[in-house]
Design a protein around this motif. Structure first.
Motif, PDB file in Angstrom:
ATOM      1  N   THR A   1       0.871  -1.321   0.106  1.00 50.89           N
ATOM      2  CA  THR A   1       0.095  -0.043  -0.022  1.00 50.89           C
ATOM      3  C   THR A   1       0.824   1.196   0.036  1.00 50.89           C
ATOM      4  OG1 THR A   1      -0.106   0.134   2.406  1.00 50.89           O
ATOM      5  CG2 THR A   1      -1.755  -1.061   1.140  1.00 50.89           C
ATOM      6  N   ASP A   2       2.177   1.235   0.173  1.00 51.21           N
ATOM      7  CA  ASP A   2       2.986   2.180   0.295  1.00 51.21           C
ATOM      8  C   ASP A   2       4.385   1.939   0.145  1.00 51.21           C
ATOM      9  OD1 ASP A   2       4.808   4.301   1.077  1.00 51.21           O
ATOM     10  OD2 ASP A   2       3.502   4.814   2.904  1.00 51.21           O
ATOM     11  N   VAL A   3       5.049   2.188  -1.254  1.00 49.76           N
ATOM     12  CA  VAL A   3       6.250   1.958  -1.617  1.00 49.76           C
ATOM     13  C   VAL A   3       7.428   2.475  -0.611  1.00 49.76           C
ATOM     14  CG1 VAL A   3       5.782   1.368  -4.016  1.00 49.76           C
ATOM     15  CG2 VAL A   3       6.300   3.753  -3.117  1.00 49.76           C
ATOM     16  N   ALA A   4       7.387   3.342  -0.072  1.00 48.03           N
ATOM     17  CA  ALA A   4       8.137   3.999   0.858  1.00 48.03           C
ATOM     18  C   ALA A   4       8.471   3.220   2.243  1.00 48.03           C
ATOM     19  CB  ALA A   4       7.838   5.324   1.256  1.00 48.03           C
ATOM     20  N   ALA A   5       7.070   2.978   2.780  1.00 46.66           N
ATOM     21  CA  ALA A   5       7.089   2.074   3.955  1.00 46.66           C
ATOM     22  C   ALA A   5       7.150   0.495   3.563  1.00 46.66           C
ATOM     23  CB  ALA A   5       5.888   2.310   4.642  1.00 46.66           C
ATOM     24  N   MET A   6       6.820   0.174   2.640  1.00 44.00           N
ATOM     25  CA  MET A   6       6.765  -1.300   2.245  1.00 44.00           C
ATOM     26  C   MET A   6       7.688  -1.483   0.865  1.00 44.00           C
ATOM     27  SD  MET A   6       2.739  -2.557   2.474  1.00 44.00           S
ATOM     28  CE  MET A   6       1.886  -2.075   4.134  1.00 44.00           C
ATOM     29  N   PRO A   7       9.170  -1.233   1.135  1.00 45.90           N
ATOM     30  CA  PRO A   7       9.820  -1.254  -0.122  1.00 45.90           C
ATOM     31  C   PRO A   7       9.965  -2.655  -0.635  1.00 45.90           C
ATOM     32  CG  PRO A   7      11.139  -1.237   1.933  1.00 45.90           C
ATOM     33  CD  PRO A   7       9.653  -1.280   2.463  1.00 45.90           C
ATOM     34  N   VAL A   8      10.470  -2.467  -2.098  1.00 44.13           N
ATOM     35  CA  VAL A   8      10.587  -3.611  -2.905  1.00 44.13           C
ATOM     36  C   VAL A   8      12.172  -3.817  -2.921  1.00 44.13           C
ATOM     37  CG1 VAL A   8      10.685  -4.143  -5.504  1.00 44.13           C
ATOM     38  CG2 VAL A   8       8.422  -3.147  -4.316  1.00 44.13           C
ATOM     39  N   GLU A   9      12.986  -3.012  -2.731  1.00 42.80           N
ATOM     40  CA  GLU A   9      14.386  -3.308  -2.961  1.00 42.80           C
ATOM     41  C   GLU A   9      15.081  -3.568  -1.732  1.00 42.80           C
ATOM     42  OE1 GLU A   9      16.102  -3.594  -5.730  1.00 42.80           O
ATOM     43  OE2 GLU A   9      14.933  -2.873  -6.987  1.00 42.80           O
ATOM     44  N   ASP A  10      14.780  -3.444  -0.367  1.00 40.36           N
ATOM     45  CA  ASP A  10      15.176  -3.672   0.895  1.00 40.36           C
ATOM     46  C   ASP A  10      14.369  -4.892   1.639  1.00 40.36           C
ATOM     47  OD1 ASP A  10      16.191  -4.127   3.432  1.00 40.36           O
ATOM     48  OD2 ASP A  10      16.133  -1.855   3.816  1.00 40.36           O
ATOM     49  N   ALA A  11      14.922  -6.028   1.481  1.00 40.73           N
ATOM     50  CA  ALA A  11      14.361  -7.212   1.830  1.00 40.73           C
ATOM     51  C   ALA A  11      14.154  -7.550   3.562  1.00 40.73           C
ATOM     52  CB  ALA A  11      14.672  -8.467   1.359  1.00 40.73           C
ATOM     53  N   THR A  12      14.720  -6.846   4.132  1.00 44.44           N
ATOM     54  CA  THR A  12      15.024  -6.704   5.667  1.00 44.44           C
ATOM     55  C   THR A  12      13.862  -5.868   6.186  1.00 44.44           C
ATOM     56  OG1 THR A  12      16.261  -4.569   5.818  1.00 44.44           O
ATOM     57  CG2 THR A  12      17.423  -6.790   5.551  1.00 44.44           C
ATOM     58  N   VAL A  13      12.925  -5.205   5.254  1.00 42.39           N
ATOM     59  CA  VAL A  13      11.645  -4.359   5.904  1.00 42.39           C
ATOM     60  C   VAL A  13      10.627  -5.377   6.066  1.00 42.39           C
ATOM     61  CG1 VAL A  13      10.291  -2.354   5.636  1.00 42.39           C
ATOM     62  CG2 VAL A  13      12.826  -2.426   5.306  1.00 42.39           C
ATOM     63  N   GLU A  14      10.062  -5.586   7.079  1.00 45.61           N
ATOM     64  CA  GLU A  14       8.889  -6.364   7.281  1.00 45.61           C
ATOM     65  C   GLU A  14       7.765  -5.254   7.132  1.00 45.61           C
ATOM     66  OE1 GLU A  14       6.246  -8.724  10.696  1.00 45.61           O
ATOM     67  OE2 GLU A  14       8.180  -8.236  11.080  1.00 45.61           O
ATOM     68  N   TRP A  15       6.889  -5.630   6.145  1.00 49.75           N
ATOM     69  CA  TRP A  15       5.771  -4.727   5.675  1.00 49.75           C
ATOM     70  C   TRP A  15       4.766  -4.836   7.050  1.00 49.75           C
ATOM     71  CZ3 TRP A  15       4.356  -6.152  -0.104  1.00 49.75           C
ATOM     72  CH2 TRP A  15       5.425  -5.850  -0.803  1.00 49.75           C
TER      73      TRP A  15
ATOM     74  N   PRO B   1       9.256 -11.930  -9.753  1.00 49.76           N
ATOM     75  CA  PRO B   1       9.934 -11.724  -8.422  1.00 49.76           C
ATOM     76  C   PRO B   1      10.567 -10.224  -8.679  1.00 49.76           C
ATOM     77  CG  PRO B   1      10.618 -13.963  -9.178  1.00 49.76           C
ATOM     78  CD  PRO B   1       9.913 -13.303 -10.208  1.00 49.76           C
ATOM     79  N   LEU B   2      10.654  -9.603  -7.470  1.00 50.49           N
ATOM     80  CA  LEU B   2      10.849  -8.053  -7.580  1.00 50.49           C
ATOM     81  C   LEU B   2      12.200  -7.932  -6.598  1.00 50.49           C
ATOM     82  CD1 LEU B   2       7.430  -6.452  -7.641  1.00 50.49           C
ATOM     83  CD2 LEU B   2       8.980  -7.088  -9.804  1.00 50.49           C
ATOM     84  N   GLY B   3      12.746  -6.788  -6.813  1.00 49.45           N
ATOM     85  CA  GLY B   3      13.699  -6.385  -5.848  1.00 49.45           C
ATOM     86  C   GLY B   3      15.190  -6.837  -6.265  1.00 49.45           C
ATOM     87  N   ASN B   4      16.226  -6.422  -5.484  1.00 50.40           N
ATOM     88  CA  ASN B   4      17.395  -6.864  -5.763  1.00 50.40           C
ATOM     89  C   ASN B   4      17.664  -8.256  -5.438  1.00 50.40           C
ATOM     90  OD1 ASN B   4      20.592  -7.228  -4.362  1.00 50.40           O
ATOM     91  ND2 ASN B   4      20.354  -5.009  -5.595  1.00 50.40           N
ATOM     92  N   ILE B   5      17.415  -8.937  -4.122  1.00 53.56           N
ATOM     93  CA  ILE B   5      17.695 -10.204  -3.951  1.00 53.56           C
ATOM     94  C   ILE B   5      17.093 -11.109  -4.928  1.00 53.56           C
ATOM     95  CG2 ILE B   5      17.199 -12.049  -2.097  1.00 53.56           C
ATOM     96  CD1 ILE B   5      19.085 -10.149  -1.019  1.00 53.56           C
ATOM     97  N   ASN B   6      15.836 -10.929  -5.389  1.00 53.15           N
ATOM     98  CA  ASN B   6      15.213 -11.823  -6.358  1.00 53.15           C
ATOM     99  C   ASN B   6      16.058 -11.792  -7.665  1.00 53.15           C
ATOM    100  OD1 ASN B   6      13.277 -13.161  -5.210  1.00 53.15           O
ATOM    101  ND2 ASN B   6      11.726 -11.435  -5.032  1.00 53.15           N
TER     102      ASN B   6
END
Length: 357
Positions: free
Chosen positions: A265-279, A324-329
């Protein structure tokens, strides 16, 4: 209803060093496979080498899902054959007294539709999950650093690893007693010795979900599985204790899980590129889109061992609608394929995507 983020290619932002990082990951995967090949006489996975159980069942997609959930594989109600693989994360096959995070890979069979690059000839959809909501590394470069350490310690000093694990479990238990936890300690051997069938599993990374963006979760719902949530696995004198306990539980009662989706719902609070952030589940809760039903069956036998040797799992086995999205994927795409190819070459046995019966 919240305003769900629409998928667009510019949600991803590739870093200039990604090619170098991917080559580094492939090199470390190769080192791990070479080490274990010399010890075991056969190729095993560079990560999640030890399977604790393989189960066959069905995935039933719920009908009449709301439009934001009726996307991709889940656009219509339906029923598919499915396979589940329970594992732990190292690339060597360790004594279960070394307490590590649990993994769950789900393979859905007979899935039709536009495919991801590299899986055009397949009809499977894979979901690769771990029993923690966030990834231990922020990006692939950090993951490479962790993997280098893992490669150096692969299949070495198992006795020392057991002693370290016992110490770290005590430290982690102390942290959890006061409402804290450490993903790093868990990854090093301090994870709770819990039963895999009672755990909730998370994709950790983001995926395209049709015209939305999401993370996935698999949660047990059958009473017999819920009773295993805090069940302790006694590993004393039992190097394959987890496999034995999974086999016993699946043979008694099988299980039912929910496959759930958390929309961004919010790409700043729920980032695609930083997999350490729990949505934040308060901002966007996980919502059920399908049920996984596994009838009572053995969790491990010679047939399942052979099947485990022939299978490979990757988040890039699937539909374009679930890219799959983001750096890790992005790093997983080539490195997972490389690992599977090295294993196949070492064993002289083709890996294949299964077809429905």
């Amino acid at each position: 209803m919240p305003d769900f983020v629409r998928y667009a290619p510019d949600l991803e932002s590739a870093q200039p060093d990604e090619r170098e990082t991917i080559e580094g990951l492939k090199a470390q995967f190769g080192k791990i496979i070479d080490t274990t090949l010399a010890d075991y006489g056969r190729g095993v996975r560079a990560v999640h080498a030890k399977a604790h159980g393989i189960a066959r069942g069905t995935l039933t997609i719920l009908g009449d899902l709301p439009p934001e959930l009726a996307q991709g594989l889940f656009a219509h109600g339906g029923r598919y054959e499915a396979m589940l693989r329970f594992s732990t994360n190292p690339g060597d096959i360790l004594d279960d007294a070394i307490a590590l995070p649990r993994g769950l890979a789900l393979k859905v069979l007979g899935v039709e539709g536009e495919r991801l690059p590299g899986s055009e000839r397949d009809t499977t959809q894979d979901f690769v999950m771990v029993n923690a909501p966030a990834f231990i590394a922020k990006d692939a470069a950090q993951f490479l650093g962790n993997l280098k350490l893992l490669a150096k310690t692969t299949d070495r000093a198992e006795g020392g690893k057991k002693l370290l694990s016992a110490t770290l479990r005590g430290v982690e238990a102390g942290l959890e007693a006061v409402g804290l936890e450490s993903a790093t300690l868990k990854s090093m051997g301090g994870a709770p010795q819990v039963h895999p069938l009672g755990q909730t599993y998370f994709s950790q990374t983001a995926f395209r979900y049709g015209d939305r963006v999401a993370k996935f979760q698999i949660r047990p719902v059958a009473p017999a599985l819920l009773a295993l949530h805090d069940a302790h696995v006694d590993t004393k004198g039992r190097p394959d204790a987890i496999r034995e306990d999974v086999d016993a539980a699946l043979s008694r009662h099988g299980g039912t899980w929910e496959l759930r989706v958390q929309l961004c719902t919010d790409v700043a609070a729920m980032p695609v590129e930083d997999a350490t952030v729990e949505w934040d589940q308060g901002a966007s809760p996980y919502r059920t889109v399908a049920l996984i039903d596994v009838p009572a069956q053995p969790g491990w036998d010679t047939e399942r061992q052979a099947l485990d040797e022939a299978l490979a799992f990757s988040p890039w086995h699937g539909l374009a609608a679930h890219q799959p999205l983001g750096n890790i994927n992005r790093a997983r795409r080539e490195s997972y394929r490389y690992s599977a190819d090295r294993r196949r070459g070492a064993n002289g046995c083709p890996l294949h995507e299964p077809l429905p019966d």
